[in-house]
Design a protein around this motif. Structure first.
Motif, PDB file in Angstrom:
ATOM      1  N   ASP A  66       1.202  -0.907   0.130  1.00 50.41           N
ATOM      2  CA  ASP A  66      -0.454   0.046   0.037  1.00 50.41           C
ATOM      3  C   ASP A  66       1.057   1.259  -0.018  1.00 50.41           C
ATOM      4  N   TYR A  67       0.773   2.128  -1.502  1.00 47.22           N
ATOM      5  CA  TYR A  67       0.989   3.195  -0.638  1.00 47.22           C
ATOM      6  C   TYR A  67       0.703   4.794  -1.875  1.00 47.22           C
ATOM      7  N   TYR A  68       0.846   5.540  -0.201  1.00 47.71           N
ATOM      8  CA  TYR A  68       0.189   6.782  -0.361  1.00 47.71           C
ATOM      9  C   TYR A  68       0.831   8.354  -0.335  1.00 47.71           C
ATOM     10  N   TYR A  69      -0.634   8.803  -0.553  1.00 47.64           N
ATOM     11  CA  TYR A  69       0.400  10.195  -1.893  1.00 47.64           C
ATOM     12  C   TYR A  69      -0.561  11.389  -0.021  1.00 47.64           C
ATOM     13  N   LYS A  70       0.680  12.223  -0.483  1.00 41.32           N
ATOM     14  CA  LYS A  70      -0.116  14.253   0.485  1.00 41.32           C
ATOM     15  C   LYS A  70       0.927  15.151  -0.985  1.00 41.32           C
ATOM     16  N   ILE A  71      -0.280  15.979  -0.437  1.00 44.60           N
ATOM     17  CA  ILE A  71       0.206  16.906  -2.067  1.00 44.60           C
ATOM     18  C   ILE A  71       0.900  18.110  -0.823  1.00 44.60           C
ATOM     19  N   ILE A  72       1.817  19.033  -0.975  1.00 40.52           N
ATOM     20  CA  ILE A  72       2.389  20.136   0.125  1.00 40.52           C
ATOM     21  C   ILE A  72       2.035  21.333  -0.905  1.00 40.52           C
ATOM     22  N   HIS A  73       1.693  22.445  -0.743  1.00 41.04           N
ATOM     23  CA  HIS A  73       1.942  23.811  -1.173  1.00 41.04           C
ATOM     24  C   HIS A  73       3.198  24.466  -1.119  1.00 41.04           C
ATOM     25  N   CYS A  74       4.065  25.573  -1.663  1.00 38.87           N
ATOM     26  CA  CYS A  74       4.867  26.307  -1.480  1.00 38.87           C
ATOM     27  C   CYS A  74       4.983  26.962  -2.003  1.00 38.87           C
ATOM     28  N   ASP A  75       6.013  27.877  -1.604  1.00 35.51           N
ATOM     29  CA  ASP A  75       6.091  29.252  -1.706  1.00 35.51           C
ATOM     30  C   ASP A  75       7.571  28.732  -3.188  1.00 35.51           C
ATOM     31  N   TYR A  76       7.962  30.637  -3.344  1.00 33.11           N
ATOM     32  CA  TYR A  76       8.721  30.755  -4.410  1.00 33.11           C
ATOM     33  C   TYR A  76      10.241  29.852  -4.097  1.00 33.11           C
ATOM     34  N   ASP A  77      10.427  29.982  -2.567  1.00 30.82           N
ATOM     35  CA  ASP A  77      11.986  29.320  -2.669  1.00 30.82           C
ATOM     36  C   ASP A  77      11.559  27.691  -1.866  1.00 30.82           C
ATOM     37  N   TRP A  78      10.351  27.184  -1.983  1.00 28.87           N
ATOM     38  CA  TRP A  78      10.020  25.803  -2.248  1.00 28.87           C
ATOM     39  C   TRP A  78      10.352  25.399  -0.936  1.00 28.87           C
ATOM     40  N   THR A  79       9.371  26.302   0.111  1.00 31.44           N
ATOM     41  CA  THR A  79       9.693  26.290   1.568  1.00 31.44           C
ATOM     42  C   THR A  79       8.060  26.202   1.380  1.00 31.44           C
ATOM     43  N   PRO A  80       7.504  25.359   2.796  1.00 39.56           N
ATOM     44  CA  PRO A  80       5.612  24.927   3.059  1.00 39.56           C
ATOM     45  C   PRO A  80       5.105  26.857   2.652  1.00 39.56           C
ATOM     46  N   SER A  81       4.263  26.526   1.969  1.00 37.86           N
ATOM     47  CA  SER A  81       3.451  27.723   1.790  1.00 37.86           C
ATOM     48  C   SER A  81       2.711  27.613   3.827  1.00 37.86           C
ATOM     49  N   GLN A  82       2.262  29.600   3.525  1.00 38.61           N
ATOM     50  CA  GLN A  82       0.744  29.936   4.680  1.00 38.61           C
ATOM     51  C   GLN A  82      -0.428  28.896   4.498  1.00 38.61           C
ATOM     52  N   LEU A  83      -0.279  28.785   3.536  1.00 35.10           N
ATOM     53  CA  LEU A  83      -1.732  28.243   2.993  1.00 35.10           C
ATOM     54  C   LEU A  83      -1.869  27.107   3.883  1.00 35.10           C
ATOM     55  N   LEU A  84      -3.070  27.225   4.251  1.00 36.76           N
ATOM     56  CA  LEU A  84      -3.774  25.349   4.790  1.00 36.76           C
ATOM     57  C   LEU A  84      -4.212  24.890   3.884  1.00 36.76           C
ATOM     58  N   LYS A  85      -3.898  22.971   4.347  1.00 34.35           N
ATOM     59  CA  LYS A  85      -4.690  22.568   3.183  1.00 34.35           C
ATOM     60  C   LYS A  85      -5.841  23.032   2.290  1.00 34.35           C
ATOM     61  N   SER A  86      -7.041  23.282   3.301  1.00 34.87           N
ATOM     62  CA  SER A  86      -8.397  23.186   3.032  1.00 34.87           C
ATOM     63  C   SER A  86      -8.564  24.561   1.929  1.00 34.87           C
ATOM     64  N   GLN A  87      -7.276  25.804   1.596  1.00 34.91           N
ATOM     65  CA  GLN A  87      -7.080  26.844   1.060  1.00 34.91           C
ATOM     66  C   GLN A  87      -6.816  26.119  -0.092  1.00 34.91           C
TER      67      GLN A  87
END
Length: 414
Positions: A66-87
């Motif tokens: 079994d494999y699972y996936y997650k999605i992360i939104h990042c800013d320009y410099d590839w650090t995670p953005s301030q957005l919540l997942k629901s955003q």
């Protein structure tokens, strides 16, 4: 007071962890042939918001794990953005990949997994940088890959020129471009707009933080020389194993063992030879087979053997075989070993049938990476450049991508 200090330290450490740059993580040895693409054939998804992308990979344990996936939104410099997942997500990630099948009549058994985004569980809501992470059933990260989602709000035009730097006239290429913001309000372009340039979709050599040189009306102009220059490199080496039993121009012989063994002709150093053009796919690979119809699960794995003559110029430094097929990883699995009997660097890799581009990369004893030492740098080399335009207005919580452009050195000019 002690509680407040502990609480502050916890928030500080948590913030530091979340602010880490999201580098691409390469998989363990049992996971092979990661194919990640959007509507085009290039294996780096650059998709317009709403367009589909597909991830495919093989697990050589063939245990239907079994494999699972997650999605992360990042800013320009590839650090995670301030957005919540629901955003940035509609629906939910952390879902199991349910589309998988075992290989069919192959000597090397494997399970083939496929994931399409968007799907019935999740859709993307905003543009920007993203990272797709794949986990096993124990919650352990197996690998991750970057992708970008854009809105088509501005027009980008670019071209490639020969370097004007006398020291690199024959080695470097310069990307010059302009951004037409007509119809999109940009008040302070030097603060609101950021640009990244990639050569052949390769993030380690990307150029960041390029400001517009000047503006003409609604057009932002970038006519730099040194600031937007890249070493040209050389055309990638290649081989084709679509027919398991027939040697090609790059394959010297084929031997049968537990799997097929394809021995490539020993390559040469090209840094001191004249540039010679021959078509490549800029480091990419294409899985294909003549032995079956379903490429994803009927293509065979074979052991491909690489060799390079020893040179005193390399000495005890490390040499790696890299390409998009292994995400240019400088890992133990891809490191060559010196064979005293024949005086060559050698490496064997399990690779799925297909057409592959590859190159040799040297890592010096002091940690310096020389990606083009073996192949050389030439301004004639055919390279594709991707221009990403990021935008953040005052008060915005994330960096969006408002346009993309591309240029190719095939039409390079002085």
């Amino acid at each position: 007071m002690r509680y407040l200090i502990k609480h502050f330290l916890f928030l500080f450490l948590t913030g530091s962890i979340l602010a880490q740059v999201q580098e691409e993580v390469n998989p363990p040895e049992n996971i092979k042939t990661i194919i990640f693409k959007g509507p085009t054939e290039d294996q780096f998804p650059v998709v317009q918001l709403g367009e589909s992308m597909t991830l495919e990979f093989d697990d050589l344990t063939a245990k239907e794990q079994d494999y699972y996936y997650k999605i992360i939104h990042c800013d320009y410099d590839w650090t995670p953005s301030q957005l919540l997942k629901s955003q940035y997500l509609s629906g939910a990630d952390n879902q199991r990949i349910i589309d998988y099948e075992n290989s069919y009549t192959t000597l090397q058994p494997y399970s083939n997994y496929r994931l399409t985004i968007p799907n019935e569980n999740v859709r993307l809501k905003v543009s920007g940088n993203y990272v797709l992470e794949i986990y096993n059933s124990y919650g352990e990260l197996q690998f991750s890959r970057r992708f970008v989602v854009y809105r088509d709000a501005v027009t980008v035009g670019g071209l490639v020129k020969r370097s004007r730097d006398f020291n690199y006239l024959n080695e470097k290429q310069v990307v010059q471009f302009s951004i037409n913001t007509s119809g999109f309000p940009v008040i302070n372009p030097k603060k609101e707009v950021k640009v990244t340039i990639l050569q052949n979709y390769h993030w380690p050599t990307a150029l960041y933080n390029i400001k517009p040189q000047f503006t003409i009306g609604t057009e932002l102009v970038y006519k730099y020389d040194k600031e937007t220059s890249f070493f040209g490199g050389n055309e990638f080496l290649n081989f084709d194993t679509k027919d398991l039993r027939s040697p090609t121009f790059a394959i010297s012989r084929i031997e049968m063992g537990q799997v097929y063994n394809h021995y490539l002709f020993t390559n040469e150093y090209r840094f001191d030879k004249p540039y010679t053009y021959f078509p490549d796919i800029n480091g990419d690979f294409v899985v294909r087979t003549l032995q079956g119809e379903d490429v994803s699960r009927e293509a065979e794995y074979s052991k491909v053997h690489f060799s390079l003559p020893y040179s005193n110029l390399i000495g005890l430094d490390n040499v790696y075989v890299t390409g998009k097929f292994n995400n240019y990883a400088l890992s133990e699995e891809n490191k060559m070993t010196f064979n005293q009997e024949n005086g060559k660097f050698e490496l064997s890799l399990m690779m799925k049938q297909g057409f592959y581009n590859y190159k040799y990369v040297v890592e010096r004893s002091d940690g310096t990476i020389e990606p083009n030492y073996v192949s050389g740098n030439f301004h004639f080399t055919e390279n594709t450049y991707l221009i990403l335009v990021y935008y953040r207005d005052f008060g915005d919580m994330y960096d969006s991508i408002i346009g993309i452009g591309s240029a190719n050195s095939r039409t390079i000019s002085n």
